[in-house]
Design a protein around this motif. Sequence first.
Motif, short mmCIF file in Angstrom:
data_model
loop_
_atom_site.label_atom_id
_atom_site.label_comp_id
_atom_site.label_asym_id
_atom_site.label_seq_id
_atom_site.Cartn_x
_atom_site.Cartn_y
_atom_site.Cartn_z
N TYR A 1 0.85 -1.20 0.00
CA TYR A 1 0.00 0.00 0.00
C TYR A 1 0.88 1.25 0.00
CZ TYR A 1 -2.57 3.53 2.86
OH TYR A 1 -3.10 4.67 3.38
N HIS A 2 0.42 2.32 -0.67
CA HIS A 2 1.25 3.53 -0.81
C HIS A 2 1.57 4.17 0.55
CE1 HIS A 2 -0.65 3.23 -4.84
NE2 HIS A 2 0.53 3.65 -5.24
N ALA A 3 0.55 4.33 1.38
CA ALA A 3 0.76 4.91 2.72
C ALA A 3 1.39 6.29 2.67
CB ALA A 3 1.59 3.97 3.60
N ILE B 1 14.90 3.50 2.38
CA ILE B 1 14.05 3.28 3.55
C ILE B 1 12.71 2.67 3.12
CG2 ILE B 1 12.76 4.45 5.41
CD1 ILE B 1 15.65 4.63 6.06
N MET B 2 12.14 3.19 2.03
CA MET B 2 10.88 2.63 1.55
C MET B 2 11.08 1.19 1.06
SD MET B 2 8.08 4.67 -0.66
CE MET B 2 6.51 3.97 -1.16
N GLU C 1 5.85 -4.65 5.00
CA GLU C 1 4.54 -4.23 4.49
C GLU C 1 3.79 -5.36 3.78
OE1 GLU C 1 4.60 -0.48 2.43
OE2 GLU C 1 6.46 0.04 3.44
N ASN D 1 -5.16 0.32 9.22
CA ASN D 1 -4.46 1.53 9.65
C ASN D 1 -3.02 1.14 10.00
OD1 ASN D 1 -3.79 4.14 10.79
ND2 ASN D 1 -5.94 4.45 11.31
N PHE D 2 -2.25 2.06 10.55
CA PHE D 2 -0.84 1.77 10.81
C PHE D 2 -0.63 0.86 12.02
CE2 PHE D 2 -0.15 6.09 8.67
CZ PHE D 2 0.05 5.50 7.44
N ASN D 3 -1.69 0.50 12.72
CA ASN D 3 -1.54 -0.48 13.79
C ASN D 3 -1.39 -1.89 13.23
OD1 ASN D 3 -4.21 -0.30 12.88
ND2 ASN D 3 -5.02 -1.20 14.77
N TYR E 1 -0.88 -2.32 9.60
CA TYR E 1 -0.04 -2.22 8.40
C TYR E 1 1.23 -1.50 8.82
CZ TYR E 1 1.45 -1.65 3.59
OH TYR E 1 2.18 -1.72 2.41
N LEU F 1 4.89 0.13 8.97
CA LEU F 1 5.92 0.82 8.18
C LEU F 1 7.21 0.85 8.98
CD1 LEU F 1 3.83 3.90 6.98
CD2 LEU F 1 4.30 1.82 5.70
N LEU F 2 8.32 0.94 8.27
CA LEU F 2 9.62 1.03 8.95
C LEU F 2 9.68 2.30 9.78
CD1 LEU F 2 12.28 -0.79 8.68
CD2 LEU F 2 13.22 1.22 7.53
N ARG F 3 10.12 2.15 11.01
CA ARG F 3 10.27 3.30 11.91
C ARG F 3 11.74 3.61 12.14
NH1 ARG F 3 5.56 4.72 14.68
NH2 ARG F 3 3.77 3.45 14.08
N MET F 4 11.98 4.67 12.91
CA MET F 4 13.35 5.14 13.04
C MET F 4 14.30 4.11 13.66
SD MET F 4 14.69 8.74 14.58
CE MET F 4 13.80 9.82 13.48
N SER G 1 15.68 1.62 11.23
CA SER G 1 16.33 2.14 10.02
C SER G 1 17.85 1.97 10.11
CB SER G 1 16.00 3.63 9.85
OG SER G 1 14.62 3.76 9.62
N GLN H 1 -0.81 6.52 15.92
CA GLN H 1 0.20 5.58 15.43
C GLN H 1 1.30 6.26 14.62
OE1 GLN H 1 0.54 1.99 15.55
NE2 GLN H 1 -0.73 2.37 17.35
N ASN I 1 10.57 7.21 17.81
CA ASN I 1 10.10 6.01 17.11
C ASN I 1 8.60 6.02 16.81
OD1 ASN I 1 11.34 3.65 16.00
ND2 ASN I 1 10.06 2.42 17.39
N ARG J 1 7.07 8.56 5.81
CA ARG J 1 6.99 7.65 4.67
C ARG J 1 8.04 7.96 3.61
NH1 ARG J 1 6.38 2.66 3.06
NH2 ARG J 1 4.57 2.24 1.73
N TYR K 1 14.46 9.60 8.00
CA TYR K 1 14.87 9.34 9.38
C TYR K 1 16.33 9.71 9.67
CZ TYR K 1 10.59 6.48 9.71
OH TYR K 1 9.30 6.04 9.72
#
Lengths: 727, 153
Positions: free
Chosen positions: A356-358, A635-636, A644, A657-659, A661, A663-666, A669, B44, B130, B135, B139
């Motif tokens: 998904y694009h997100a 990162i994507m 994803e 939602n993001f709960n 689905y 996505l990479l977080r800091m 990374s 989130q 975090n 997107r 980061y």
Amino acid sequence: MLSTSKNNGTLNRREFLKSSSGIALFIGASGIFPALISCSDSKKIQEQFEKHAITAWVKISEDGQIIIYNPASEMGQGSMTSLPLIFAEEMDADWTKVKVEFSPQESETYGSPGWAPGSKMMFTVGSRTTNSYFNTMRTAGAQARAILLHAAAQNWKVPVEELSAENSVVSHNGSDKTITYGELIPYLVAVETMPDVSEVPLKASDKFKLIGKEIPRTEIPSKVDGTAQFAIDVRLPDMVYGVLERGNLHGAKPTLLNESEILGMEGVIKVVPYDYAIDVIASKLEQALKAKSQLKIDWSSSDASGFNSEEIYQEYEKIAAQNQAGEVITEEGDVSNALRNASKVYQADYKNDYVYHAQLEPLNAVIQVSEDLQNAEVWVGSQQGMDTKLGVPGVLGIPPENVNVHLQYLGGGFGRRSLSDFVEECAVLAKEVAPKPVKLIWTREDDLRYGTYRPMSLQRIKASVDSSGNINAFSHTVVGDGGNLVASGIQNDHYAIPNQFADWRSTTHGIRLKHWRSVGHGPNKFAIESMLDQIAYDQKMDPVDLRRKLMANSPRALATLEKAVEISNWSQPSPEGYAKGISFVEHGSLGTGVCEIFLNKETGEIKVNRVWIALDAGTIIQPDNVKAQMEGGIIMGISSALKERISVVNGQIQQSNFNDYSLLRMQDSPDIIETVLIPSGETPQGVGETATPMVAGAIANAFLQLTGKHLRHMPFTPERVLEALDS
Amino acid sequence: MSSYTLSVNDQNHTVEVDKGTSLLWVLREHLGLTGTKYGCGIAQCGACTIHVDGSPMKACVLSVEDFSNGQKIKTIEGLSENADHPLQKAWIEVQAPQCGYCHSGQIMQAAALLENNPSPSKEEIKAHMNGNICRCGTYLRIVQAIQLAAQNQ
């Protein structure tokens, strides 16, 4: 030649001075707004002229301020700087005096060469912006310079050849005379004969003062203090709000069971049925959302009913096994014969789930339709399209020129905003409440569940080596829905393999699909690069040596490989528990990437620790911005390769939602992404989609080095990693 | 509908909204403070991060009635006088944003960190940040910008 039109009040204010092939100069009534417009059709120019107060590439005012128009969407890729910068370079404009604005959405005037020969379009897709506008912006900037020099020459009564320009100042080489562009404006009005600027010389690249230098992006200051305006931020007097409930089964038709109850809720103005959704319009956003949550809807079945995305891979395997080829994309040499006579044959299947694009700004638009329903103002973050009016004229049944699109910054595009479904949806609402403006907002749940995904697919690769260990055949079948959405990137333009075959075999599930950053390159490069490493591993070859051989006829690709090897210290072993993997991608630009991963064998979690990229993108306009695109693309790529996943059960989208689905977080990374840009004077190539498809192959190849096992199903979730380790 | 008085960026604002209305919609659609963004609505993504009495909070899940009792609300528009907070300057210096949509929230989240921990380690930065999704994948530059601001402040 001077021609003046006094047909109506608008034109009376100005003079239409000159239209030679490709250039026209407009002078405002006050004489201080000369403007250049690049267009070959003088009738079109006149039409443009009637529509806009000043419509052109550039406006100059007497105090030296220069406004340059950006014809492309700004979605973080930097067009708000790169395109005007190219123009300013050739114009010899003082960059510190330049302000950038979006151009009107008129492709005849502001388009770059389109896909059809001789066509023009405004479409920020496929990483085409800098590449397609490079010559357009250079030529227009050089034309502006030529006209300014001509005016100075006339004023000073000296030959134009004796003049030079730098930083918005014209100098006469035979004397000490100088004049600024701003000071030239009164003389521009007086210019009676215009130079022919249809063919203006362009600068040699060693004379560039802006292109290739570290110039900060123009719009970034507005993005650190909350003033950058996205469409979702637009607020107009009397504005109302629209939200739609779309369910989670694509294509299902709704029947609303409690319309009168909804209409009785506070603030609710209207309920509007669509084929695929029920809309609520209310005075306030919170009222619209509350009413949306109370809708009782009976949903029909649809083409997607009964579809289960996990189970369907078994069908895909059967399709891949059929003897009948699908749509043939590549056919070189005789793959069947080569496979039959090979020393060793390799075969593997690679899979990828929907993603998904997100984009972080959910889809939205603001539209105001006039009371007589004949005109519309549209505020939208869009990647534009073949139809620069984004489908609104069709919805309203009015001519395109009656629709005015105000492009706003995009809170992410990634391909999603190249589809105008949300704009047309908003136009329907705006017609319902005209002349009140309406803001349509998709909630995150709408945006995700009614998304348009990168399709799932299965890739079956058969490859073989001859008795010397050289790859002599490569057969690649992709099974999935969407044609180029699954097939792009299946070609190996830079690998010299004598016998190659690629085909696409179609499936369909009724799930909405769209281009997603790098499109089919993501899954296809993952499969191709994984197979190369499988062969190298089995043949006990260094994966770099194997690619060196394959790139023998492609020196630019090879140079990226060698540079990546150098900067990543490829031959130096990684620490215990870490390993490096390599991958090559062409997507306009050419790039080789190396990922160093760490594997937690207990949990199955993969962490990409460091990444190195060597990129050949031709002439680089903004080096730091290209590096930023590499960082973001990586990162994507990591996010989509590791985390994803949209899954479908009985046609219903399982995530919302993001709960659910991820996505990479800091914290997940990499610590370092190092990019080296290979010097080049060639035409600039797109950089937005070259890094993303490198990642999955490089991770899987590092995993192979570390464990001797294969990762062949994206995303590489901990469960799938543990399964691979146990295999 | 009820009347609520909020203290936002050192000014009092009175709004007429239903009880339970999200503070995010009040800030954005009623008060026009659109620098604070909507991203997910369920705390989130962090695009709507604001400060309440100095603590970073996700405005999308806060109800207006709980924050109209004198709490000091600060949004990106109130972070500095002239967009000259050390973080804002550092953000520009390292060219951190791409699309920029998440960056108001990123900066507000980072500002709360530096208030309490003027020289955070890289690991502390990552842990603190975090909850904020980007997107576009900026980061690494966000970490750089926070480190730079910590040095410069």
